[in-house]
Write a protein that holds these residues in place. Sequence first.
Motif, PDB file in Angstrom:
ATOM      1  N   ASN A  50     -35.975  -8.684  55.386  1.00  0.00           N
ATOM      2  CA  ASN A  50     -36.720  -8.251  56.573  1.00  0.00           C
ATOM      3  C   ASN A  50     -35.911  -7.190  57.320  1.00  0.00           C
ATOM      4  O   ASN A  50     -35.010  -7.494  58.093  1.00  0.00           O
ATOM      5  CB  ASN A  50     -37.012  -9.463  57.466  1.00  0.00           C
ATOM      6  CG  ASN A  50     -37.906  -9.116  58.635  1.00  0.00           C
ATOM      7  OD1 ASN A  50     -37.921  -7.964  59.090  1.00  0.00           O
ATOM      8  ND2 ASN A  50     -38.647 -10.095  59.129  1.00  0.00           N
ATOM      9  N   THR A  83     -36.738  -5.103  59.675  1.00  0.00           N
ATOM     10  CA  THR A  83     -36.882  -5.111  61.145  1.00  0.00           C
ATOM     11  C   THR A  83     -35.884  -6.084  61.773  1.00  0.00           C
ATOM     12  O   THR A  83     -35.186  -5.749  62.735  1.00  0.00           O
ATOM     13  CB  THR A  83     -38.304  -5.587  61.544  1.00  0.00           C
ATOM     14  OG1 THR A  83     -39.234  -5.031  60.614  1.00  0.00           O
ATOM     15  CG2 THR A  83     -38.645  -5.191  62.957  1.00  0.00           C
ATOM     16  N   ALA A  84     -35.828  -7.271  61.215  1.00  0.00           N
ATOM     17  CA  ALA A  84     -34.932  -8.286  61.771  1.00  0.00           C
ATOM     18  C   ALA A  84     -33.466  -7.880  61.577  1.00  0.00           C
ATOM     19  O   ALA A  84     -32.623  -8.102  62.454  1.00  0.00           O
ATOM     20  CB  ALA A  84     -35.192  -9.632  61.116  1.00  0.00           C
TER      21      ALA A  84
HETATM   22  C1  LIG Z   1     -39.451  -9.774  60.284  1.00  0.00           C
HETATM   23  O1  LIG Z   1     -38.707 -10.014  61.471  1.00  0.00           O
HETATM   24  C2  LIG Z   1     -39.439  -9.697  62.646  1.00  0.00           C
HETATM   25  C3  LIG Z   1     -38.482  -9.811  63.810  1.00  0.00           C
HETATM   26  O2  LIG Z   1     -37.701 -10.967  63.717  1.00  0.00           O
HETATM   27  C4  LIG Z   1     -40.643 -10.644  62.769  1.00  0.00           C
HETATM   28  O3  LIG Z   1     -41.359 -10.365  63.938  1.00  0.00           O
HETATM   29  C5  LIG Z   1     -41.505 -10.459  61.523  1.00  0.00           C
HETATM   30  O4  LIG Z   1     -42.574 -11.395  61.569  1.00  0.00           O
HETATM   31  C6  LIG Z   1     -40.708 -10.636  60.251  1.00  0.00           C
HETATM   32  N1  LIG Z   1     -41.537 -10.239  59.108  1.00  0.00           N
HETATM   33  C7  LIG Z   1     -41.728 -11.041  58.077  1.00  0.00           C
HETATM   34  C8  LIG Z   1     -42.565 -10.502  56.998  1.00  0.00           C
HETATM   35  O5  LIG Z   1     -41.263 -12.169  58.041  1.00  0.00           O
END
Ligand SMILES: *[C@@H]1O[C@H](CO)[C@@H](O)[C@H](O)[C@H]1NC(C)=O
Length: 533
Positions: A329, A331-332
């Motif tokens: 992930n 973004t995270a």
């Molecule tokens: C990835 O991480 C973000 C932020 O923590 C979160 O909002 C998002 O749902 C995650 N995406 C997946 C595909 O798990």
Amino acid sequence: MMNRFMMLLGLVIWCFVIELGFGVNGLKVPFRPKDLLPILPKELTTWPNLHSAVDLLPSFVGSIGPNSGSIEWKGACFYGNEARFEFKNSVQTDVNDHDEEEEEDKKKKKSLGGGVIYLETSAAHSWTCMDLYVFATPYRVTWDYYFSAREHTLEIDSWEESAELEYVKQHGISVFLMPSGMLGTLMSLIDVLPLFSNSAWGQKSNIAFLQKHMGASFERRAKPWVATINPDDVHSGDFLALSKIRGRWGGFETLEKWVTGAFAGHTAVCLKDEDGKLWVGESGHENEKGEEIIVVIPWEEWWELTLKDNSNPHVALLPLHPELRAKFNVTAAWAYAWSMSGKPYGYHNMIFSWIDTIADNYPPPLDTHLVISAMSMWTRVQPSYAANMWNEALNKRLGTEDLDLYEIIAETEKRGMTFDHLLTIPEQDEWVYSDGKSTTCVAFILEMYKEAGILGPLSSSIQIRDAYMLKIFESNHTRLPNWCNNGDKQLPFCQILGEYRMEFPHYNTIEPYAKMNENCPSLPPTYERPVSC
Ligand SMILES: *[C@@H]1O[C@H](CO)[C@@H](O)[C@H](O)[C@H]1NC(C)=O
Ligand SMILES: *[C@@H]1O[C@H](CO)[C@@H](O)[C@H](O)[C@H]1NC(C)=O
């Protein structure tokens, strides 16, 4: 420029002698202790068997500065001692060497001048005895020992940097009388001195040390030694493993590798942004002020700094396995990286992960006495650093607050616990230090992996070696980008810099598990690691 923190860390574990003899004039070992060995009383070359840790602490006899006059004290061998200090003027020298940067550095140091310590010994209680002294500033530690009653001099050719000169003007040089048993330890470290020399010879010493003590092979690679990477082939989460083999960082990493069994000494991680631009996240990046912090910087900048680094860094890119890459992930991971950016590098964790490894079964010549001596000296020389670096960590281990080192030792003994035991209590993730959470280079990356959803909970005592052994990397070398390894298909990872082929024994072999490594004694020379320790 010298990295003060690296020195400091080196000192904590590696005692005091590593700086010895590396003045500006290159190598200058002032005497050869081995020559004297036959006339030393035998009991001086081994550790005395004492009951309390306090008996082994170096005793602080005083500070000598340009304005402090002389100090007097009673030693263990010589009952009458007197010491004073004088500055020495700067020396201008003409240099013409090919290594301009190195020479520039030498010139700068020379212009700072140096100093001379005069130490007069008298009234020995026996003709075979001797006193061993350590002289310390936050920037250097030197030592000397005295058999004869007369005035001895110890010259400091030049200050490491202007800050050291300022420090000595204000605080002087700290003088410690060592327990005589230290001598054995100091002598066995003579081997280690050349590792820190920033010269071809220093590099050779590092290579020889790693070959001899770790079985490293150092096979030469075909040129070019520098790869031109295509950022399109690099992905978020790809791991960078670095190995430095020259100069101070080289010497420091060599010892770190030896203690921990890792064939890399530093790590960083790749990140891609939405525009496909490549970045590097790194804990332990030196900023302009000489502090080690966490940064996220563009790949180009990071690569340029790496190519300029005079520690002869070797760099390998360990791509994540495609399945994990798909789960990563981004973004995270970015959110975590930015939340950590600018925070301090993990001194506490780093020190204790080393101690964790060595305390169970110290490779000679290390032992708790050495650690505790180094700690107690550092407490004297730089109280604020000391408090930050280990007093706080030791207090956390005792469940106490604000005890100083001596109170910590007393408390430990009161509880019937040994100092060794205290040192090996593992770091807990939830401990928060006064300067924030502290994160070593590899803990930063593993935490990012957790945030990105590709790793479960892991212990904080995981080290570089455990990280590259994790089974999370690309396992099919035909899928490695073609700019890897000069097209040499032998390596299972991607080396992008360095004259020698990098090697990571047991690379990509261990499935991650919780509490991994919390109880792993892995010691030189085989570093055998019990399954699921
Ligand atoms: C990835 O991480 C973000 C932020 O923590 C979160 O909002 C998002 O749902 C995650 N995406 C997946 C595909 O798990
Ligand atoms: C390795 O990757 C190549 C190219 O993607 C593929 O053809 C081959 O089957 C893979 N080998 C293994 C053992 O997975």
